[in-house]
Design an enzyme around this catalytic site. Structure first.
Site, short mmCIF file in Angstrom:
data_model
loop_
_atom_site.label_atom_id
_atom_site.label_comp_id
_atom_site.label_asym_id
_atom_site.label_seq_id
_atom_site.Cartn_x
_atom_site.Cartn_y
_atom_site.Cartn_z
N HIS A 138 3.61 4.18 -2.47
CA HIS A 138 2.15 4.02 -2.49
C HIS A 138 1.48 4.86 -1.40
O HIS A 138 2.02 5.07 -0.32
CB HIS A 138 1.77 2.56 -2.28
CG HIS A 138 1.98 1.70 -3.48
ND1 HIS A 138 1.38 1.96 -4.70
CD2 HIS A 138 2.73 0.59 -3.66
CE1 HIS A 138 1.74 1.03 -5.58
NE2 HIS A 138 2.57 0.20 -4.98
N CYS A 235 0.17 8.48 -5.09
CA CYS A 235 -1.15 8.58 -5.73
C CYS A 235 -2.07 9.48 -4.91
O CYS A 235 -1.89 9.65 -3.71
CB CYS A 235 -1.79 7.21 -5.87
SG CYS A 235 -0.91 6.10 -6.99
#
Length: 258
Positions: A138, A235
């Protein structure tokens, strides 16, 4: 009727506010849980002072880092390696998912947290000997997990990868040193995530990577010997969006763990 509508609207607004507060508190609690967990794992199983320094060894160019993979296996048998990227101070255990997104919101110790884990996808080789292996994490706002990868294309730290392009993967028996040679902002499902199983697929993948390389000062490298590729993905942009940032590295050398 108008009063009833106003009351209903007020109730809805209050519910939204309460839900938002609960979500913020929950997220903060989960982040604190994950931060404490990984700090404890790092201090227990990854000793940066094993040889008196956190930098590269004067003898072989590898970091002075000792990782207890066997100890980590007792906590989570899904562990495959420890990743260490000195230039961004990324240092975490890596697990291999048995099903898609298994570790997206689960920490190394199995606790629920949106920080999740750094994990290999189901198609990657658990021994890091595949033609193209991938690690996902993440993009955390506090810089944890793979949150620091965005510093690579930051105008303030544009040379950070050029100065130290190495990523180290510690397995039970071997330490692999990878060198970054390209990065790109792409989208989920693009050819950056290609499964590579033979020489032809490898060559097409490398052609794609070099053609889409956004690292202006990227390393010039030929791939006739077809070294293993390791891609780090996170991301990019709006949370929940399809944009991704990927750093591509190649296996430059290796040494046995003593």
């Amino acid at each position: 009727m108008k009063n009833k509508i106003r009351i209903a609207a007020a109730v809805v607004c209050l519910a939204v506010v309460v839900f938002g507060i609960i979500s913020v508190v929950k997220d903060k609690k989960e982040l604190t849980l994950a931060t404490n967990e990984y700090d404890n794992i790092r201090s227990t199983y990854a000793d940066l002072q094993a040889h008196g320094s956190a930098g590269d060894s004067e003898n072989d160019g590898y970091p002075d880092l000792a990782v207890d993979i066997e100890g980590l296996e007792k906590t989570n048998p899904d562990i495959t390696a420890w990743i260490y990227m000195p230039c961004l101070e990324i240092s975490y255990p890596v697990v291999k998912e048995k099903e898609i997104d298994e570790y997206l919101n689960k920490t190394f110790e199995g606790q629920e947290s949106y920080a999740g884990s750094l994990f290999e996808d189901v198609l990657s080789d658990e021994n890091f000997c595949g033609m193209h292996d991938m690690i996902f994490g993440h993009n955390m706002k506090d810089g944890s997990m793979f949150g620091k990868l965005k510093e690579v294309y930051s105008s303030k730290k544009a040379d950070i990868l050029k100065e130290n392009p190495y990523v180290y993967i510690y397995t039970r028996d071997t330490v692999y040193r990878y060198e970054a040679f390209a990065y790109e902002i792409t989208t989920a499902g693009s050819d950056a995530y290609s499964e590579v199983n033979d020489n032809d697929e490898y060559d097409r993948f490398i052609d794609y990577v070099l053609s889409n390389n956004q690292w202006g000062s990227g390393k010039e490298k030929t791939f006739e010997n077809r070294p293993s590729i390791l891609s780090l993905s996170t991301c990019s942009g709006v949370t929940g969006g399809k944009k991704r940032f990927v750093i591509h590295t190649f296996k430059e050398s290796q040494k046995e763990v003593r």
